[in-house]
Design a protein around this motif. Structure first.
Motif, PDB file in Angstrom:
ATOM      1  N   GLY A   1       0.790  -1.470  -0.309  1.00 25.15           N
ATOM      2  CA  GLY A   1      -0.219   0.027  -0.582  1.00 25.15           C
ATOM      3  C   GLY A   1       1.037   1.426   0.478  1.00 25.15           C
ATOM      4  N   LEU A   2       2.099   1.687   0.376  1.00 25.53           N
ATOM      5  CA  LEU A   2       3.147   2.312   0.732  1.00 25.53           C
ATOM      6  C   LEU A   2       3.444   2.484  -0.706  1.00 25.53           C
ATOM      7  CD1 LEU A   2       4.850   4.488   2.186  1.00 25.53           C
ATOM      8  CD2 LEU A   2       6.162   3.007   2.773  1.00 25.53           C
TER       9      LEU A   2
ATOM     10  N   ALA B   1       0.975   4.059  -3.079  1.00 24.72           N
ATOM     11  CA  ALA B   1       0.831   4.967  -2.863  1.00 24.72           C
ATOM     12  C   ALA B   1       1.847   6.319  -3.500  1.00 24.72           C
ATOM     13  CB  ALA B   1       0.368   5.863  -1.313  1.00 24.72           C
TER      14      ALA B   1
ATOM     15  N   LEU C   1       1.542   6.518  -6.833  1.00 25.71           N
ATOM     16  CA  LEU C   1       0.751   6.964  -7.547  1.00 25.71           C
ATOM     17  C   LEU C   1       0.720   8.444  -7.351  1.00 25.71           C
ATOM     18  CD1 LEU C   1      -2.656   5.808  -6.451  1.00 25.71           C
ATOM     19  CD2 LEU C   1      -2.569   5.757  -8.592  1.00 25.71           C
ATOM     20  N   VAL C   2       1.541   8.753  -5.975  1.00 33.20           N
ATOM     21  CA  VAL C   2       2.571  10.552  -6.269  1.00 33.20           C
ATOM     22  C   VAL C   2       2.794  11.291  -6.960  1.00 33.20           C
ATOM     23  CG1 VAL C   2       3.700  11.802  -4.591  1.00 33.20           C
ATOM     24  CG2 VAL C   2       1.025  10.595  -2.901  1.00 33.20           C
TER      25      VAL C   2
ATOM     26  N   ALA D   1       1.204   1.260  -9.193  1.00 31.99           N
ATOM     27  CA  ALA D   1       0.317   1.102  -8.515  1.00 31.99           C
ATOM     28  C   ALA D   1      -1.057   0.118  -8.349  1.00 31.99           C
ATOM     29  CB  ALA D   1      -0.250   2.650  -8.015  1.00 31.99           C
TER      30      ALA D   1
END
Length: 129
Positions: free
Chosen positions: A12-13, A16, A19-20, A61
């Motif tokens: 998940g990290l 993220a 995605l950023v 992601a």
């Protein structure tokens, strides 16, 4: 917490972070480069290349989360983690070549997390088939 929970947190990290990182697809290169030393690398790539990299990051992601979440080919999670590790290895290499040793730490941390996810999902904690 057991290993499965840690692997979900790590995936998940990474998702993220990826995605950023796709912001390079939407923010002009000049604006990112103006952020300083950590953003100057974008000027080495064409806008098209940045869109391709960003598209691959979106796919990565999704590949870290969706196959397991939807129980559709969950083996894609560790395969994606290996690809993400290669992405961050290339990013670290690029930073070394540019002499940006101060900004390489994050890439190496994300590389280690991706290796952890690949190891965990290929090895001791695979998804049930």
């Amino acid at each position: 917490m057991n290993l499965d929970v840690w692997l979900w947190i790590a995936a998940g990290l990474l998702a993220a972070v990826l995605l950023v990182s796709t912001s390079k697809m939407f923010v002009p290169r000049e604006r990112i480069a103006a952020l300083g030393h950590a953003g100057e690398w974008v000027m080495d790539f064409s806008p098209r290349a940045l869109r391709i990299i960003g598209s691959l990051e979106i796919l990565a992601a999704a590949g870290l989360i969706l196959p397991a979440l939807l129980d559709i080919a969950p083996v894609l999670v560790p395969v994606t983690a290996v690809c993400v590790a290669l992405l961050f290895a290339c990013a670290a290499t690029m930073r070394l070549r540019r002499g940006e040793r101060a900004t390489i730490t994050a890439d190496l941390i994300y590389l280690a997390i991706a290796v952890f996810v690949a190891w965990g999902r290929f090895g001791p904690q695979p998804f049930p088939t």
